[in-house]
Write a protein that holds these residues in place. Structure first.
Motif, short mmCIF file in Angstrom:
data_model
loop_
_atom_site.label_atom_id
_atom_site.label_comp_id
_atom_site.label_asym_id
_atom_site.label_seq_id
_atom_site.Cartn_x
_atom_site.Cartn_y
_atom_site.Cartn_z
N GLY A 48 -0.70 -1.70 19.21
CA GLY A 48 -1.07 -0.78 18.13
C GLY A 48 -0.06 -0.73 17.01
N LYS A 49 1.07 -1.44 17.14
CA LYS A 49 2.09 -1.38 16.11
C LYS A 49 1.61 -1.96 14.78
CE LYS A 49 6.83 -2.67 14.91
NZ LYS A 49 8.10 -3.28 15.36
N THR A 50 0.83 -3.04 14.85
CA THR A 50 0.33 -3.64 13.61
C THR A 50 -0.50 -2.64 12.83
OG1 THR A 50 0.33 -5.87 14.55
CG2 THR A 50 -1.08 -5.49 12.64
N ASN A 51 -1.38 -1.93 13.50
CA ASN A 51 -2.18 -0.92 12.81
C ASN A 51 -1.31 0.20 12.26
OD1 ASN A 51 -4.57 -1.77 15.14
ND2 ASN A 51 -5.14 -1.63 12.99
N GLU A 52 -0.26 0.57 13.00
CA GLU A 52 0.66 1.60 12.51
C GLU A 52 1.35 1.16 11.22
OE1 GLU A 52 3.31 2.35 15.71
OE2 GLU A 52 1.80 3.32 16.98
N GLN A 53 1.72 -0.13 11.15
CA GLN A 53 2.36 -0.64 9.94
C GLN A 53 1.46 -0.49 8.73
OE1 GLN A 53 3.14 -4.56 11.64
NE2 GLN A 53 5.34 -4.25 11.42
N PHE A 54 0.20 -0.85 8.88
CA PHE A 54 -0.72 -0.77 7.74
C PHE A 54 -1.17 0.66 7.47
CE2 PHE A 54 -1.19 -5.33 8.83
CZ PHE A 54 -0.78 -5.85 7.61
N ASP A 55 -1.25 1.48 8.51
CA ASP A 55 -1.57 2.90 8.29
C ASP A 55 -0.50 3.57 7.44
OD1 ASP A 55 -3.98 2.97 9.69
OD2 ASP A 55 -3.02 3.44 11.60
N ALA A 56 0.77 3.22 7.68
CA ALA A 56 1.86 3.81 6.89
C ALA A 56 1.75 3.42 5.42
CB ALA A 56 3.21 3.38 7.46
N LEU A 57 1.35 2.16 5.16
CA LEU A 57 1.16 1.74 3.77
C LEU A 57 0.00 2.47 3.13
CD1 LEU A 57 1.78 -2.13 3.95
CD2 LEU A 57 3.22 -0.40 2.84
N VAL A 58 -1.07 2.68 3.90
CA VAL A 58 -2.22 3.42 3.36
C VAL A 58 -1.80 4.82 2.93
CG1 VAL A 58 -4.41 4.52 3.98
CG2 VAL A 58 -4.00 2.13 4.59
N ASP A 59 -0.99 5.49 3.74
CA ASP A 59 -0.51 6.83 3.39
C ASP A 59 0.23 6.80 2.06
OD1 ASP A 59 -1.55 7.93 5.70
OD2 ASP A 59 0.33 7.76 6.83
N LEU A 60 1.04 5.77 1.85
CA LEU A 60 1.80 5.66 0.61
C LEU A 60 0.86 5.41 -0.57
CD1 LEU A 60 4.44 5.55 -0.92
CD2 LEU A 60 4.74 3.18 -0.17
N PHE A 61 -0.16 4.58 -0.38
CA PHE A 61 -1.09 4.29 -1.47
C PHE A 61 -1.93 5.52 -1.84
CE2 PHE A 61 -0.63 -0.24 0.04
CZ PHE A 61 0.11 -0.63 -1.06
N VAL A 62 -2.23 6.35 -0.86
CA VAL A 62 -2.93 7.60 -1.16
C VAL A 62 -2.04 8.48 -2.03
CG1 VAL A 62 -3.86 9.73 -0.19
CG2 VAL A 62 -4.40 7.54 0.87
N GLU A 63 -0.76 8.57 -1.67
CA GLU A 63 0.19 9.36 -2.43
C GLU A 63 0.32 8.86 -3.87
OE1 GLU A 63 5.01 10.24 -2.49
OE2 GLU A 63 4.04 9.63 -0.62
N LEU A 64 0.27 7.54 -4.04
CA LEU A 64 0.41 6.95 -5.37
C LEU A 64 -0.90 6.96 -6.16
CD1 LEU A 64 2.63 3.86 -4.46
CD2 LEU A 64 3.31 5.80 -5.89
N GLY A 65 -1.99 7.34 -5.50
CA GLY A 65 -3.28 7.38 -6.18
C GLY A 65 -3.97 6.04 -6.27
N ARG A 66 -3.50 5.04 -5.50
CA ARG A 66 -4.14 3.73 -5.52
C ARG A 66 -5.48 3.75 -4.78
NH1 ARG A 66 -2.70 0.45 -9.45
NH2 ARG A 66 -0.59 1.06 -10.04
N ILE A 67 -5.57 4.56 -3.75
CA ILE A 67 -6.84 4.76 -3.06
C ILE A 67 -7.04 6.27 -2.92
CG2 ILE A 67 -6.92 2.56 -1.85
CD1 ILE A 67 -5.69 3.83 0.56
N PRO A 68 -8.30 6.72 -2.95
CA PRO A 68 -8.53 8.17 -3.01
C PRO A 68 -8.26 8.92 -1.72
CG PRO A 68 -10.62 6.98 -2.92
CD PRO A 68 -9.53 5.95 -3.09
N GLU A 69 -8.44 8.28 -0.58
CA GLU A 69 -8.24 8.97 0.68
C GLU A 69 -7.85 7.97 1.77
OE1 GLU A 69 -11.94 10.81 1.53
OE2 GLU A 69 -13.05 8.94 1.73
N LYS A 70 -7.32 8.50 2.85
CA LYS A 70 -6.83 7.65 3.93
C LYS A 70 -7.97 6.87 4.57
CE LYS A 70 -4.13 7.75 8.21
NZ LYS A 70 -3.27 6.64 7.80
N VAL A 71 -7.73 5.58 4.79
CA VAL A 71 -8.69 4.70 5.45
C VAL A 71 -8.02 4.16 6.71
CG1 VAL A 71 -10.08 2.61 5.25
CG2 VAL A 71 -9.68 4.05 3.23
N PRO A 72 -8.61 4.32 7.89
CA PRO A 72 -8.00 3.76 9.10
C PRO A 72 -7.86 2.25 8.98
CG PRO A 72 -9.77 5.27 9.66
CD PRO A 72 -9.87 5.03 8.19
N SER A 73 -6.72 1.73 9.36
CA SER A 73 -6.48 0.29 9.22
C SER A 73 -7.47 -0.54 10.02
CB SER A 73 -5.05 -0.06 9.63
OG SER A 73 -4.80 0.33 10.97
#
Length: 345
Positions: free
Chosen positions: A303-328
């Protein structure tokens, strides 16, 4: 017959169309050429993109070419050089590219449904928030009110956001100056900005020109949010010709494990292939972490690979690159990598 034909991105779509018209369909929907590979599998055709100045892009391709891995996997490959990741995903949308490489800064694109990640490639540590010695800044907390040069939409923006958040600041607390990456360097050296949020190898250029520049933040300060680059497939390729994509991953696995054991030679092969300076490519290699294919398989299963991409998704939500969290799990396909590993056993 040489199975490797390097095409420019502009000419790629025309050549692909001609090949599709003349080829016949394989069982997974991919065009194929006449004849079988050494393992008895009918050849499939793939259009593969890469960044021609990146040790993670051209470096992998150069190793695969040198070791004749495409023929070994039964792939008739059309190689298309690009200057960045987003243009490769745009080519996928246009139907002219099956597979490509993106840095961590472009991960928001597959997260928004534009492509499918098929394997992580590396974690990079070449992103910096750098202060001019004349700015007076000695920590991220000192950035308030300073002029910060940052490229829009890339890893420079990401490292700046992480640093500001940890310091209790936001983008509104600094005078943000959007600049093209090379202009971040020139503006910093000229004293037109106080701080640069920039990535390797441009960060190296700043250190060379301003040796007493102050490093305020680096990727290693944020181990929970790794900037993971990845190889991606078009959604169509992942869905319609998974066998061909899995064969690419067979090539990737062998080339990846070889470069880990032969870094200097891989850098030289990349320089020979692209014309990029050896020093520049070696500097990139020095500022990243590659993983063995066995480690990646373990990370996929744990599950570490998914955790790596989930963390990036959280950052992109914060930056406004994507509107809401998407599960990896919605944009990362781990099954194809497992199939490729099984095929090599």
């Amino acid at each position: 017959m040489n199975n490797i034909r390097k095409l420019t991105a502009v000419a790629g779509a025309t050549m692909v169309a001609a090949l599709i018209m003349t080829g016949c369909a394989s069982s997974d929907g991919a065009p194929q050429t006449e004849g079988d590979d050494a393992g008895g599998r009918e050849q499939v055709q793939l259009n593969v993109g890469y960044i021609d100045t990146s040790i993670n892009g051209v470096g992998l391709i150069a190793v695969a070419n040198d070791l004749d891995l495409w023929e070994k996997a039964g792939i008739d490959v059309n190689l298309q050089p690009f200057t960045n990741g987003p243009t490769q995903i745009q080519a996928m949308a246009a139907g002219s590219l099956d597979i490509g490489y993106i840095g961590g800064g472009a991960t928001w694109m597959p997260a928004s449904g534009q492509a499918t990640i098929i394997t992580p490639n590396e974690a990079t540590y070449g992103d910096f928030v750098i202060a001019s010695p004349d700015s007076g800044a000695e920590s991220v907390e000192d950035l308030e009110g300073l002029r910060v040069g940052v490229p829009e939409g890339g890893s420079g923006e990401m490292i700046l956001a992480l640093a500001l958040e940890e310091a209790g600041l936001t983008m509104d607390d600094v005078e943000r100056v959007p600049l093209d990456p090379p202009n971040v360097v020139s503006s910093f050296v000229a004293g037109q900005i106080d701080v640069a949020a920039i990535f390797s190898p441009l960060s190296d250029q700043i250190f060379e020109s301003v040796p007493d520049a102050v490093v305020l933040a680096n990727n290693k300060d944020f181990p929970e949010t790794e900037f993971v680059g990845a190889w991606v497939a078009s959604n169509q390729a992942a869905a319609d010709k998974p066998d061909a994509v899995s064969r690419f991953l067979e090539v990737w696995i062998e080339a990846n494990d070889w470069r880990l054991d032969n870094v200097e030679e891989a850098v030289q092969l990349a320089a020979d292939e692209s014309g990029a300076p050896v020093e520049q490519l070696q500097g990139q290699a020095d500022a990243l972490e590659w993983w063995t294919s066995d480690t990646i398989l373990e990370n996929n299963e744990s599950g570490k690979t998914n955790e790596q991409f989930d963390a990036l998704v959280d950052l992109f939500v914060e930056l406004g690159r994507i509107p809401e969290k998407v599960p990896s799990e919605e944009f990362v396909n781990l099954e194809l990598f497992e199939q490729a590993k099984d095929a090599r056993r």
